[in-house]
Structures are given as C-alpha cells and as structure tokens.
Design a protein around this motif. Structure first.
Motif, PDB file in Angstrom:
ATOM      1  N   GLU A  56       8.042 -20.341  -4.998  1.00 50.81           N
ATOM      2  CA  GLU A  56       7.873 -19.364  -6.076  1.00 50.81           C
ATOM      3  C   GLU A  56       7.842 -17.924  -5.571  1.00 50.81           C
ATOM      4  OE1 GLU A  56       4.670 -20.201  -8.817  1.00 50.81           O
ATOM      5  OE2 GLU A  56       5.008 -22.350  -8.633  1.00 50.81           O
ATOM      6  N   GLY A  57       8.009 -17.729  -4.311  1.00 49.91           N
ATOM      7  CA  GLY A  57       7.920 -16.370  -3.728  1.00 49.91           C
ATOM      8  C   GLY A  57       9.270 -15.713  -3.647  1.00 49.91           C
ATOM      9  N   PRO A  58       9.344 -14.493  -3.184  1.00 40.73           N
ATOM     10  CA  PRO A  58       8.174 -13.740  -2.732  1.00 40.73           C
ATOM     11  C   PRO A  58       7.361 -13.204  -3.906  1.00 40.73           C
ATOM     12  CG  PRO A  58      10.135 -12.419  -2.422  1.00 40.73           C
ATOM     13  CD  PRO A  58      10.596 -13.755  -2.926  1.00 40.73           C
ATOM     14  N   ASN A 107       5.501 -13.589   1.138  1.00 41.67           N
ATOM     15  CA  ASN A 107       6.419 -14.727   1.077  1.00 41.67           C
ATOM     16  C   ASN A 107       5.661 -15.991   1.485  1.00 41.67           C
ATOM     17  OD1 ASN A 107       8.446 -16.571   1.165  1.00 41.67           O
ATOM     18  ND2 ASN A 107       9.754 -15.415   2.553  1.00 41.67           N
ATOM     19  N   PRO A 108       5.404 -16.902   0.523  1.00 46.11           N
ATOM     20  CA  PRO A 108       4.640 -18.110   0.825  1.00 46.11           C
ATOM     21  C   PRO A 108       5.466 -19.245   1.439  1.00 46.11           C
ATOM     22  CG  PRO A 108       5.128 -18.036  -1.504  1.00 46.11           C
ATOM     23  CD  PRO A 108       5.681 -16.772  -0.913  1.00 46.11           C
ATOM     24  N   GLN A 109       6.725 -18.999   1.733  1.00 55.07           N
ATOM     25  CA  GLN A 109       7.616 -20.040   2.282  1.00 55.07           C
ATOM     26  C   GLN A 109       7.020 -20.652   3.552  1.00 55.07           C
ATOM     27  OE1 GLN A 109      10.466 -20.760   0.526  1.00 55.07           O
ATOM     28  NE2 GLN A 109      10.641 -22.559   1.816  1.00 55.07           N
ATOM     29  N   ASN A 112       1.172 -24.044   3.348  1.00 58.61           N
ATOM     30  CA  ASN A 112       0.538 -25.054   2.521  1.00 58.61           C
ATOM     31  C   ASN A 112      -0.965 -24.929   2.697  1.00 58.61           C
ATOM     32  OD1 ASN A 112       0.304 -27.245   0.751  1.00 58.61           O
ATOM     33  ND2 ASN A 112       0.255 -28.722   2.441  1.00 58.61           N
ATOM     34  N   GLY A 113      -1.672 -24.650   1.610  1.00 60.72           N
ATOM     35  CA  GLY A 113      -3.132 -24.540   1.686  1.00 60.72           C
ATOM     36  C   GLY A 113      -3.629 -23.166   1.270  1.00 60.72           C
ATOM     37  N   MET A 114      -4.896 -22.935   1.572  1.00 58.00           N
ATOM     38  CA  MET A 114      -5.539 -21.670   1.226  1.00 58.00           C
ATOM     39  C   MET A 114      -4.979 -20.541   2.090  1.00 58.00           C
ATOM     40  SD  MET A 114      -7.431 -22.583  -1.234  1.00 58.00           S
ATOM     41  CE  MET A 114      -8.312 -21.089  -1.551  1.00 58.00           C
ATOM     42  N   LYS A 139       0.954 -24.450  -2.540  1.00 58.06           N
ATOM     43  CA  LYS A 139       1.181 -25.908  -2.505  1.00 58.06           C
ATOM     44  C   LYS A 139       2.666 -26.154  -2.254  1.00 58.06           C
ATOM     45  CE  LYS A 139      -2.724 -27.275  -5.181  1.00 58.06           C
ATOM     46  NZ  LYS A 139      -3.295 -28.311  -5.968  1.00 58.06           N
ATOM     47  N   MET A 140       2.945 -27.185  -1.469  1.00 62.73           N
ATOM     48  CA  MET A 140       4.336 -27.493  -1.149  1.00 62.73           C
ATOM     49  C   MET A 140       5.016 -28.195  -2.284  1.00 62.73           C
ATOM     50  SD  MET A 140       4.277 -28.320   2.845  1.00 62.73           S
ATOM     51  CE  MET A 140       5.549 -27.236   3.391  1.00 62.73           C
TER      52      MET A 140
END
Length: 140
Positions: A56-58, A107-109, A112-114, A139-140
């Motif tokens: 869903e990023g960036p 960018n969350p690519q 996974n996690g907090m 979350k992945m």
C-alpha cells in the motif's frame, strides 16, 4: 574566658571594618542583548499510519514546523533512520514566528510488524537535532 574575649575582639574589628568601607554607588542593571537563535517546534511530531499492507506504500505525510525563535531557521537536512524514509522540506529560511513544511515519504515494502522510524531534522536551531517519527503496523 580567653575565647570569649577573642570572639568579642573579632566581632568589634569586623564592625569597625564594615562601617569604614566606602559606599558603593548603585549601578543601573546592564541590558544584555538577547542571543538571536532559531528554535524548531512541531505541534505533532509523530505520523501514525495505522495498519497497512506492505504493497500500500509509499505513504506520505506533511509535518508543519514553526520557528519559535528570534532568528531565521534554516533546515540543513532530513535523514531517515533507514532507507525506507525520505523527505522534502522548506529550503528557504523560515522567519521567526513563521511556518514551513517537511513532507515525509515512508515505503513499507519488505516490512512486517510494528514500525517506529525516525526522521532526523538537522538545522541551525538551538535544538539543532530535531526528531520526527513514523509509527504503525505493516502486514504482508
């Protein structure tokens, strides 16, 4: 008895010396000029993006910063705590009392996690290192 006489003599001598001191003139307080310095402040220094999927990023967020000092504020750099954070910022000096912006990209690519990441803002302000934060869960 000798101790009492010595104490009395020392007290009398101190009174005589004190009474014979020249009177000092009162001087007006010296007005020292206030040091001119910029001060960087931000009302909300944390971007909480909630829970997102990594694709869903960036993600983007704009921080509004203010110069609460009495000299122009110059942002020199904005460095992320990892390669997943970058930023654009107001490049011209920010006058005292005025605001500028720092536009953050996360960018969350591959995460996974907090998440708790830091954006280090370097400037000419008295608080020359100012930190902004990115927080949430990926979350992945």
């Amino acid at each position: 008895m000798i101790i009492i006489i010595c104490c009395l003599c020392a007290t009398a001598l101190a009174i005589i010396v004190w009474k014979n001191l020249p009177e000092q003139e009162e001087t007006a307080p010296v007005n020292t000029p206030q040091e001119e310095t910029a001060v960087l402040s931000c009302a909300d220094g944390t971007f909480y993006f909630g829970t997102v999927k990594e694709d869903e990023g960036p993600l983007e967020h704009t921080f509004t910063i203010q110069n609460t000092g009495n000299a122009p504020l110059i942002i020199v750099s904005c460095d992320g705590s990892c390669g997943c954070i970058s930023a654009d910022w107001t490049r011209q000096p920010i006058a005292p009392g005025e605001t500028g912006t720092i536009h953050l990209y996360y960018n969350p690519q591959g995460v996974n996690g907090m998440v708790l990441k830091t954006l280090n803002v370097i400037s000419n302000a008295r608080n020359s290192l100012f930190q902004l934060y990115v927080k949430g869960e990926v979350k992945m």
